[in-house]
Enzyme design. Structure first.
Site, PDB file in Angstrom:
ATOM      1  N   GLU A 175       0.824  -1.207   0.000  1.00 33.51           N
ATOM      2  CA  GLU A 175       0.000   0.000   0.000  1.00 33.51           C
ATOM      3  C   GLU A 175       0.858   1.258   0.000  1.00 33.51           C
ATOM      4  OE1 GLU A 175      -3.640  -1.864   2.630  1.00 33.51           O
ATOM      5  OE2 GLU A 175      -2.228  -0.459   3.522  1.00 33.51           O
ATOM      6  N   CYS A 208       3.187   8.407   1.704  1.00 32.77           N
ATOM      7  CA  CYS A 208       3.628   7.440   2.715  1.00 32.77           C
ATOM      8  C   CYS A 208       3.967   6.145   1.994  1.00 32.77           C
ATOM      9  CB  CYS A 208       2.510   7.222   3.726  1.00 32.77           C
ATOM     10  SG  CYS A 208       2.883   5.946   4.936  1.00 32.77           S
ATOM     11  N   CYS A 230       5.602  -7.333   7.644  1.00 33.19           N
ATOM     12  CA  CYS A 230       6.593  -6.890   8.640  1.00 33.19           C
ATOM     13  C   CYS A 230       6.771  -8.003   9.663  1.00 33.19           C
ATOM     14  CB  CYS A 230       6.120  -5.618   9.351  1.00 33.19           C
ATOM     15  SG  CYS A 230       7.336  -4.982  10.539  1.00 33.19           S
ATOM     16  N   CYS A 239       3.961  -5.863  16.013  1.00 33.53           N
ATOM     17  CA  CYS A 239       3.318  -4.941  16.965  1.00 33.53           C
ATOM     18  C   CYS A 239       1.814  -5.250  17.027  1.00 33.53           C
ATOM     19  CB  CYS A 239       3.553  -3.492  16.550  1.00 33.53           C
ATOM     20  SG  CYS A 239       5.312  -3.100  16.425  1.00 33.53           S
ATOM     21  N   CYS A 259      -0.962  -3.243  15.083  1.00 30.83           N
ATOM     22  CA  CYS A 259      -0.676  -2.917  13.681  1.00 30.83           C
ATOM     23  C   CYS A 259      -1.103  -4.071  12.772  1.00 30.83           C
ATOM     24  CB  CYS A 259       0.822  -2.654  13.524  1.00 30.83           C
ATOM     25  SG  CYS A 259       1.362  -2.519  11.820  1.00 30.83           S
ATOM     26  N   GLY A 303       5.999  -2.273   6.779  1.00 30.43           N
ATOM     27  CA  GLY A 303       7.362  -2.766   6.946  1.00 30.43           C
ATOM     28  C   GLY A 303       8.245  -1.926   7.845  1.00 30.43           C
ATOM     29  N   SER A 318      10.493   6.361   9.700  1.00 32.44           N
ATOM     30  CA  SER A 318      10.015   5.902  11.003  1.00 32.44           C
ATOM     31  C   SER A 318      10.478   4.477  11.258  1.00 32.44           C
ATOM     32  CB  SER A 318       8.482   5.969  11.025  1.00 32.44           C
ATOM     33  OG  SER A 318       7.990   5.360  12.203  1.00 32.44           O
ATOM     34  N   HIS A 347       5.568   4.429  21.871  1.00 29.66           N
ATOM     35  CA  HIS A 347       4.250   3.907  22.275  1.00 29.66           C
ATOM     36  C   HIS A 347       4.091   3.538  23.741  1.00 29.66           C
ATOM     37  CE1 HIS A 347       3.475   4.045  18.069  1.00 29.66           C
ATOM     38  NE2 HIS A 347       4.109   2.940  17.758  1.00 29.66           N
ATOM     39  N   ASN A 376      -5.500   4.205  15.161  1.00 28.27           N
ATOM     40  CA  ASN A 376      -6.485   3.826  14.152  1.00 28.27           C
ATOM     41  C   ASN A 376      -6.919   2.408  14.457  1.00 28.27           C
ATOM     42  OD1 ASN A 376      -7.278   5.432  11.771  1.00 28.27           O
ATOM     43  ND2 ASN A 376      -5.090   5.860  11.771  1.00 28.27           N
ATOM     44  N   CYS A 404      -6.341  -1.375   6.562  1.00 28.41           N
ATOM     45  CA  CYS A 404      -5.016  -1.026   6.072  1.00 28.41           C
ATOM     46  C   CYS A 404      -4.030  -1.134   7.205  1.00 28.41           C
ATOM     47  CB  CYS A 404      -5.053   0.385   5.515  1.00 28.41           C
ATOM     48  SG  CYS A 404      -3.523   1.266   5.602  1.00 28.41           S
TER      49      CYS A 404
HETATM   50  N1  SAH Z   1       7.826  -0.090  11.047  1.00 24.66           N
HETATM   51  C1  SAH Z   1       8.032   1.306  11.229  1.00 24.66           C
HETATM   52  C2  SAH Z   1       7.384   2.146  10.159  1.00 24.66           C
HETATM   53  C3  SAH Z   1       6.046   1.715   9.682  1.00 24.66           C
HETATM   54  S1  SAH Z   1       4.772   1.818  10.897  1.00 24.66           S
HETATM   55  C4  SAH Z   1       7.568   1.740  12.603  1.00 24.66           C
HETATM   56  O1  SAH Z   1       6.952   0.925  13.301  1.00 24.66           O
HETATM   57  O2  SAH Z   1       7.855   2.868  12.985  1.00 24.66           O
HETATM   58  C5  SAH Z   1       4.526   3.574  10.942  1.00 24.66           C
HETATM   59  C6  SAH Z   1       3.887   4.057  12.227  1.00 24.66           C
HETATM   60  O3  SAH Z   1       2.516   3.624  12.289  1.00 24.66           O
HETATM   61  C7  SAH Z   1       4.554   3.545  13.501  1.00 24.66           C
HETATM   62  O4  SAH Z   1       4.711   4.596  14.429  1.00 24.66           O
HETATM   63  C8  SAH Z   1       3.542   2.541  13.978  1.00 24.66           C
HETATM   64  O5  SAH Z   1       3.677   2.282  15.342  1.00 24.66           O
HETATM   65  C9  SAH Z   1       2.252   3.213  13.625  1.00 24.66           C
HETATM   66  N2  SAH Z   1       1.053   2.382  13.640  1.00 24.66           N
HETATM   67  C10 SAH Z   1       0.939   1.085  13.341  1.00 24.66           C
HETATM   68  N3  SAH Z   1      -0.335   0.675  13.490  1.00 24.66           N
HETATM   69  C11 SAH Z   1      -1.050   1.754  13.876  1.00 24.66           C
HETATM   70  C12 SAH Z   1      -2.403   1.983  14.179  1.00 24.66           C
HETATM   71  N4  SAH Z   1      -3.300   1.013  14.112  1.00 24.66           N
HETATM   72  N5  SAH Z   1      -2.772   3.243  14.564  1.00 24.66           N
HETATM   73  C13 SAH Z   1      -1.865   4.235  14.638  1.00 24.66           C
HETATM   74  N6  SAH Z   1      -0.574   4.084  14.353  1.00 24.66           N
HETATM   75  C14 SAH Z   1      -0.154   2.848  13.994  1.00 24.66           C
HETATM   76 FE1  SF4 Z   2       6.106  -3.448  11.681  1.00 30.45          FE
HETATM   77 FE2  SF4 Z   2       5.954  -0.825  12.210  1.00 30.45          FE
HETATM   78 FE3  SF4 Z   2       3.727  -2.382  12.115  1.00 30.45          FE
HETATM   79 FE4  SF4 Z   2       5.417  -2.643  14.143  1.00 30.45          FE
HETATM   80  S1  SF4 Z   2       4.211  -0.832  13.639  1.00 30.45           S
HETATM   81  S2  SF4 Z   2       4.489  -4.309  12.961  1.00 30.45           S
HETATM   82  S3  SF4 Z   2       7.364  -2.312  13.138  1.00 30.45           S
HETATM   83  S4  SF4 Z   2       5.110  -1.910  10.432  1.00 30.45           S
END
Ligand code: SAH
Ligand code: SF4
Length: 378
Positions: free
Chosen positions: A96, A109, A116, A120, A123, A187, A219, A244, A318, A361
């Site tokens: 995406e 973005c 990934c 997390c 996510c 990723g 990031s 976080h 989100n 997403c």
């Molecule tokens: N892997 C890297 C970059 C991609 S994620 C990272 O984790 O930083 C980009 C950002 O989106 C990160 O800060 C991640 O924690 C955040 N993120 C992931 N899922 C989310 C969600 N459901 N709501 C808000 N932020 C989220």
């Molecule tokens: Fe990967 Fe970033 Fe999602 Fe964590 S928040 S699973 S590091 S994409």
């Protein structure tokens, strides 16, 4: 090196492109022309490279392709300020890319991996695991796709209501060109370090796409070696770290890689980075109701970040389908921010963009928060 299968021209460095065309008996300046078409004039098809001899255009069409990405779905948010694309990679995997339009800038973005490995819990991308790293061409292609979309005259001719607003801003309006990039899609970019940086070099190279490094934010989940490596890069790409939580117990629950790289190690790498680069780092903090948004945790976070040259981006989560995690209320988000500010930690609360197209997403939605203004200043 003759190419037997269609290879994306975006996978080649300028030197490799020169070698390929040399093997076809073409002089160096032809390769320079093709390079300028790809990155300066955003050509998506060799047939449109009008100053090349017809035979060369035909051979490029037959034996190569420009774009490794195939558009499968495009969605616009109801306010039309956000566009989300689902692309198919040559091997069938999908990624995406999201474009956000603001009054005076437009931010794309981009993804660096298909999936990934970090897992997390909040996510969606993390839930699916890692399929593979993206190549430099696949990363660069997302930027070019966004730039092409913004520059597309045909689209402007058939403009919808929102595009009419954009047009009213006049042709010099920056929303007609790409102004910012956030590496915050699918990723973990520092787990695909070399390919991501190869792409970033191409994107910033004045002889290629030429976007200023300061307009780009990467990031990371917080991989210490990668953060230290970034400090040595000549390119001044902004760094954001996904924190976080202010303590290891909570962070390990939310961001499992914290078990391997606990907060102290991440912060030590960030402090080294700041000492070397003198640049302000952003910490991202996705606010989850009842999980990490209490006043006590805000105070703990302020203590943790005391004296660090940083900015905290608070982003109400989100919600991801079938996930128990919910966003904090606006009141709690503001209260959290106030506690940080009283303790001299600069913090902003960012609202979500294009929420209606973010359903399902991974995490692309939250990129609105960075590379986009105050957070990056100073
Ligand atoms: N892997 C890297 C970059 C991609 S994620 C990272 O984790 O930083 C980009 C950002 O989106 C990160 O800060 C991640 O924690 C955040 N993120 C992931 N899922 C989310 C969600 N459901 N709501 C808000 N932020 C989220
Ligand atoms: Fe990967 Fe970033 Fe999602 Fe964590 S928040 S699973 S590091 S994409």
């Amino acid at each position: 090196m003759p190419i037997s299968e269609p290879t994306s021209l975006l996978e080649l460095t300028q030197e490799e492109l020169t070698q390929l065309l040399a093997s076809w008996g073409q002089p160096r300046y032809r390769a320079d022309q093709v390079w300028a078409w790809l990155y300066g004039k955003l050509a998506a098809d060799p047939a449109g490279m009008t100053d090349l001899p017809k035979a060369l255009r035909e051979r490029l069409t037959a034996q190569t392709r420009v774009d490794p990405l195939k558009l499968i779905i495009q969605q616009r948010s109801s306010d039309l300020q956000t566009a989300k694309w689902l692309f198919r990679l040559p091997d069938g995997l999908t990624i995406e890319t999201v474009l956000m339009l603001y009054d005076e800038r437009s931010t794309v973005c981009i993804s660096t991996q298909a999936g990934c490995a970090m897992g997390c819990v909040f996510c969606a991308t993390g839930q699916a695991g890692l399929a593979r790293n993206l190549t430099p061409g696949e990363i660069v292609a997302q930027v070019l796709a966004a730039a092409r979309w913004l520059a597309d005259d045909e689209r402007r001719k058939t403009m919808d209501e929102n595009d009419a607003t954009i047009m009213a801003l006049g042709p010099s309006s920056s929303v007609l060109r790409l102004t910012n990039i956030v590496v915050m899609g699918m990723g973990e970019p520092l787990a695909n370090y070399d390919r991501t940086w190869a792409a970033l070099r191409r994107i910033t190279d004045p002889g290629a796409f030429g976007l200023g490094a300061r307009h780009i934010t990467l990031s990371t989940v917080g991989l210490p070696q990668g953060i230290r490596k970034m400090a040595d890069e000549p390119l001044q790409i902004n760094l954001a770290v996904s924190l976080h939580a202010p303590n290891d117990d909570l962070r390990t629950q939310l961001v499992p890689i914290n078990h391997r790289y606990p907060i102290a190690e991440v912060l030590a790498a960030v402090k080294d980075y700041i000492a070397r680069t003198h640049r302000r780092v952003t910490f991202e903090y996705a606010l989850m109701a009842g999980i990490n948004d209490t006043p006590a945790l805000a105070r703990q976070l302020a203590g943790l970040l005391k004296g660090v040259l940083c900015h905290v981006n608070l982003i109400p989560l989100n919600p991801v389908a079938e996930s128990p995690y919910q966003p904090s209320s606006p009141e709690n988000a503001t209260a959290f921010q106030k506690i940080l500010e009283v303790n001299h930690i600069p913090a902003t609360v960012r609202m979500r963009r294009g929420i209606d197209i973010d359903a399902g997403c991974g995490q692309l939605r939250r990129r609105a928060a960075l590379g986009t203004g105050e957070g990056m200043k100073g």
